[in-house]
Each structure stands twice: as structure tokens, then as C-alpha cells.
Design a protein around this motif. Structure first.
Motif, PDB file in Angstrom:
ATOM      1  N   ARG A 168       0.819  -1.220   0.000  1.00 47.87           N
ATOM      2  CA  ARG A 168       0.000   0.000   0.000  1.00 47.87           C
ATOM      3  C   ARG A 168       0.855   1.274   0.000  1.00 47.87           C
ATOM      4  O   ARG A 168       0.301   2.373  -0.117  1.00 47.87           O
ATOM      5  CB  ARG A 168      -0.917   0.013   1.223  1.00 47.87           C
ATOM      6  CG  ARG A 168      -1.898  -1.144   1.286  1.00 47.87           C
ATOM      7  CD  ARG A 168      -2.819  -1.014   2.478  1.00 47.87           C
ATOM      8  NE  ARG A 168      -2.091  -0.821   3.718  1.00 47.87           N
ATOM      9  CZ  ARG A 168      -1.564  -1.798   4.439  1.00 47.87           C
ATOM     10  NH1 ARG A 168      -1.686  -3.049   4.039  1.00 47.87           N
ATOM     11  NH2 ARG A 168      -0.899  -1.541   5.555  1.00 47.87           N
ATOM     12  N   CYS A 169       2.155   1.139   0.207  1.00 50.84           N
ATOM     13  CA  CYS A 169       3.074   2.299   0.191  1.00 50.84           C
ATOM     14  C   CYS A 169       2.607   3.387   1.164  1.00 50.84           C
ATOM     15  O   CYS A 169       2.655   4.589   0.845  1.00 50.84           O
ATOM     16  CB  CYS A 169       3.196   2.872  -1.222  1.00 50.84           C
ATOM     17  SG  CYS A 169       3.783   1.687  -2.446  1.00 50.84           S
ATOM     18  N   GLN A 171      -0.370   4.114   2.169  1.00 47.48           N
ATOM     19  CA  GLN A 171      -1.757   4.580   2.035  1.00 47.48           C
ATOM     20  C   GLN A 171      -2.652   3.852   3.042  1.00 47.48           C
ATOM     21  O   GLN A 171      -2.592   2.636   3.154  1.00 47.48           O
ATOM     22  CB  GLN A 171      -2.268   4.319   0.615  1.00 47.48           C
ATOM     23  CG  GLN A 171      -1.527   5.090  -0.453  1.00 47.48           C
ATOM     24  CD  GLN A 171      -2.201   4.943  -1.808  1.00 47.48           C
ATOM     25  OE1 GLN A 171      -3.310   5.410  -2.011  1.00 47.48           O
ATOM     26  NE2 GLN A 171      -1.518   4.278  -2.733  1.00 47.48           N
ATOM     27  N   LEU A 187      -6.207   0.665  -2.356  1.00 51.41           N
ATOM     28  CA  LEU A 187      -5.067   1.327  -1.724  1.00 51.41           C
ATOM     29  C   LEU A 187      -3.735   0.846  -2.285  1.00 51.41           C
ATOM     30  O   LEU A 187      -2.698   1.449  -2.002  1.00 51.41           O
ATOM     31  CB  LEU A 187      -5.081   1.069  -0.205  1.00 51.41           C
ATOM     32  CG  LEU A 187      -6.319   1.511   0.579  1.00 51.41           C
ATOM     33  CD1 LEU A 187      -6.080   1.267   2.067  1.00 51.41           C
ATOM     34  CD2 LEU A 187      -6.630   2.978   0.323  1.00 51.41           C
ATOM     35  N   ALA A 188      -3.758  -0.256  -3.038  1.00 51.18           N
ATOM     36  CA  ALA A 188      -2.511  -0.837  -3.533  1.00 51.18           C
ATOM     37  C   ALA A 188      -1.780   0.143  -4.451  1.00 51.18           C
ATOM     38  O   ALA A 188      -2.394   0.838  -5.263  1.00 51.18           O
ATOM     39  CB  ALA A 188      -2.787  -2.136  -4.273  1.00 51.18           C
ATOM     40  N   CYS A 189      -0.452   0.195  -4.304  1.00 47.54           N
ATOM     41  CA  CYS A 189       0.353   1.114  -5.115  1.00 47.54           C
ATOM     42  C   CYS A 189       1.089   0.377  -6.228  1.00 47.54           C
ATOM     43  O   CYS A 189       2.001   0.925  -6.849  1.00 47.54           O
ATOM     44  CB  CYS A 189       1.347   1.857  -4.219  1.00 47.54           C
ATOM     45  SG  CYS A 189       2.449   0.770  -3.290  1.00 47.54           S
ATOM     46  N   THR A 190       0.743  -0.887  -6.460  1.00 48.36           N
ATOM     47  CA  THR A 190       1.338  -1.660  -7.553  1.00 48.36           C
ATOM     48  C   THR A 190       0.217  -2.278  -8.384  1.00 48.36           C
ATOM     49  O   THR A 190      -0.958  -2.183  -8.024  1.00 48.36           O
ATOM     50  CB  THR A 190       2.246  -2.789  -7.011  1.00 48.36           C
ATOM     51  OG1 THR A 190       1.457  -3.648  -6.176  1.00 48.36           O
ATOM     52  CG2 THR A 190       3.405  -2.231  -6.215  1.00 48.36           C
ATOM     53  N   THR A 192      -2.324  -4.747  -9.465  1.00 50.18           N
ATOM     54  CA  THR A 192      -3.025  -5.802  -8.715  1.00 50.18           C
ATOM     55  C   THR A 192      -3.824  -6.715  -9.644  1.00 50.18           C
ATOM     56  O   THR A 192      -4.742  -7.399  -9.203  1.00 50.18           O
ATOM     57  CB  THR A 192      -3.987  -5.179  -7.679  1.00 50.18           C
ATOM     58  OG1 THR A 192      -4.934  -4.337  -8.364  1.00 50.18           O
ATOM     59  CG2 THR A 192      -3.234  -4.380  -6.638  1.00 50.18           C
TER      60      THR A 192
END
Length: 315
Positions: A168-169, A171, A187-190, A192
Motif C-alpha cells: 500500500r506504500c 496509504q 489502496l494498492a500502489c502496484t 493488482t
């Protein structure tokens, strides 16, 4: 605004209805009343199903399992929602969020399978009445219910793990009022896409396979009901099946609209509405659907209000 100096950086912030603060007080009252009704309705059905000998049948054994599910369902989310609606903070701890996600998914997964088993029970009662006591004996019912709960919690372990491991970096602001798969994946920063594909496959299997079995089962049930000569028998069979079908429709319609889709196309507003429906409305309505359309349950509830009932129950 939503977090004080003592809040942990690992806490999640549940926005809920913070963008509409004027809604929070009326929603608090509505959710509180709905939760009280859900507690009262589901606990009542569990008690009378367990204590009233006239409800000692496989059908009411599974109905009491459904009531226990709905009782846990609402309790896993509504108390936290009420706290956030009334308090200045809108936070939930990381552990609390993961636990909420796991329990909510587990109960939902269990209900998918349980509703299919309840359809099979109606099939055996209507289409195989002479063999019904053998097909749905007590030992088999307990095994089926146990397998249903174990399967639901095992599926949740996989789905919740796939959701939680997505980075989530930092977040932590969730645009929802509880921790749910689509909202957390947002919320994932990559990328998915792999998580989404795996979750969609699991969701489709868990939702569409039981639903297909339910619909197929009711085709045979409808054929058997139409062959009944007695109008009273047809009416009784129809009422029993109609209650179950209504519960199935309420649950599956909202669940499929939420989980059989890519989380990337997830709409926060639509997600909140659907979550309110299957997280609060459906568990609150289920006991009343079975009670209002079922003479046996209504009679059992009336008996439960008498002193003699509790004297016999203690014996």
C-alpha cells in the motif's frame, strides 16, 4: 480531522460518510435500530429452533445456522460503524481491519454454501419425502453444516491473504465504513491484476456454482410441487421455498454485483450502498422473512412467550 496524535501510523482511516457529516446522526440511529432488530430476530430464531421440539428438523437446523451467520455478520461490522459515526475519530487498527476482513469474508463464503445446502434440503423434503429422514439424518446434517463453516473460513483465509499482501506504500485512508476486499485493493500502489484475477476466480466459483445448484434444484422442486394434488400441500411447499428464494435473491444479487467484477472498476458510492444492503439490511430481514411466512416459527415464538415453554426447556 479523523486521527489524533495517539493514533498509530498502522491504523486505517475509514472515511465512511465523513463527506456527508449531516448524514452521520440519522445513519447512527438507523444502523443502531437495525442492529437491535437483527440481534433480536436472529437470537429468537436460534433459541426457538434449539428449544422447541416441534422445530426439531433439518430445515430449522439450517435456518438456525443461517441466523447464527447473520448474527455474527452484523456484529463483525456494525459496532465499529456505530463508534465511527458518533466519535471524532474514524480509525480502525491494522489488526482489527484484517480480523474484520477475514471474518466478514468467512461468514459471507459460508452463507453462499449454506444457502445451497438449504435448497438441497427442500429438494429432499419435497421430491424425496419418503426417503427424507434417511437422506437428511442428524449426523449428515451436522457434517454438512460443519463442512460448510470450514469451507467458508478456508476460502476467506486465501482471499483475505491475497488482499492484505498487496503493498500500500503507506496509504491507509479507506473510502468505506469497514474493511472490504475492493476498498482495500484500491489502496494498492502496484499492479493488482494478478490479485484481481485470482479473487475473481474464487469469487465466481463460490458465488456462481452454489447459485447454479440452487437454481437447478428449484427446477426439480417446481416440477414436483406442480404434481402435488392437494392445494394445501402446494401452498405450504410454495411458502417454504418462497422464503428461501427471497433470502437467496437478496444475498446473491448484492454479493455478485460486488465480488464478480474487477476491483479496479469498483465504485466507492455503489460499494457503500451494496455493503449496507448485504451487511445490514439482509441479515436484519432474514429472520423476519422466515418468521412472517412460516406458521411453525410463528407458533413456536408464541409458545416461547409462555411460562410453560421455559419450564419444559429447562427439563
Amino acid at each position: 480531522m479523523w486521527i489524533n496524535n495517539q493514533s498509530s501510523v498502522d491504523d486505517f482511516i475509514l472515511l465512511g460518510f465523513s463527506d456527508r457529516p449531516w448524514l452521520e446522526t440519522p445513519l447512527f440511529v438507523i444502523f443502531l435500530v437495525a442492529y437491535i432488530f437483527a440481534l433480536f430476530g436472529n437470537i429468537s430464531i436460534i433459541l426457538v429452533s434449539r428449544l422447541d421440539p416441534q422445530l426439531d428438523s433439518p430445515m430449522y437446523f439450517f435456518v438456525s445456522n443461517l441466523s447464527l451467520l447473520d448474527l455474527c455478520y452484523t456484529t463483525s461490522t456494525v459496532p465499529q460503524m456505530l463508534v465511527n459515526l458518533r466519535g471524532p475519530e474514524k480509525t480502525i487498527s491494522y489488526g482489527g481491519c484484517v480480523a474484520q476482513l477475514y471474518i466478514f469474508l468467512a461468514l459471507g463464503s459460508t452463507e453462499c454454501i449454506l444457502l445451497a445446502i438449504m435448497a438441497f434440503d427442500r429438494f429432499a423434503a419435497i421430491c424425496r419425502p419418503l426417503h427424507y429422514p434417511i437422506i437428511m439424518n442428524q449426523k449428515r446434517c451436522i457434517h454438512m453444516a460443519t463442512g460448510t463453516w470450514i469451507s467458508g473460513f478456508a476460502n476467506s483465509l486465501v482471499q483475505s491473504t491475497l488482499t492484505v499482501v498487496a503493498p500500500r506504500c503507506g496509504q491507509r485512508v479507506i473510502d468505506h465504513f469497514f474493511c472490504e476486499v475492493p476498498a482495500l485493493l484500491k489502496l494498492a500502489c502496484t499492479d493488482t491484476s494478478v490479485n484481481e484475477a485470482e479473487l475473481n476466480v474464487l469469487g465466481a466459483l463460490l458465488l456462481l456454482v452454489p447459485l447454479s445448484l440452487i437454481l437447478g434444484t428449484y427446477v426439480f422442486i417446481a416440477q414436483a410441487v406442480l404434481k402435488l394434488r392437494s392445494a394445501e400441500s402446494r401452498r405450504k411447499a410454495f411458502n417454504t421455498c418462497a422464503s428461501h428464494l427471497l433470502v437467496v435473491s437478496l444475498f446473491y444479487f448484492t454479493a455478485i454485483s460486488m465480488y464478480v467484477q474487477p476491483p479496479s472498476s469498483y465504485s466507492h458510492e455503489r460499494g457503500k450502498i451494496m455493503a449496507l444492503f448485504y451487511g445490514i439490511v439482509t441479515p436484519t430481514l432474514n429472520p423476519f422473512i422466515y418468521t412472517l411466512r412460516n406458521k411453525d416459527v410463528k407458533a413456536a415464538l408464541r409458545r416461547a412467550l409462555t411460562k410453560e415453554f421455559w419450564v419444559k426447556a429447562r427439563q
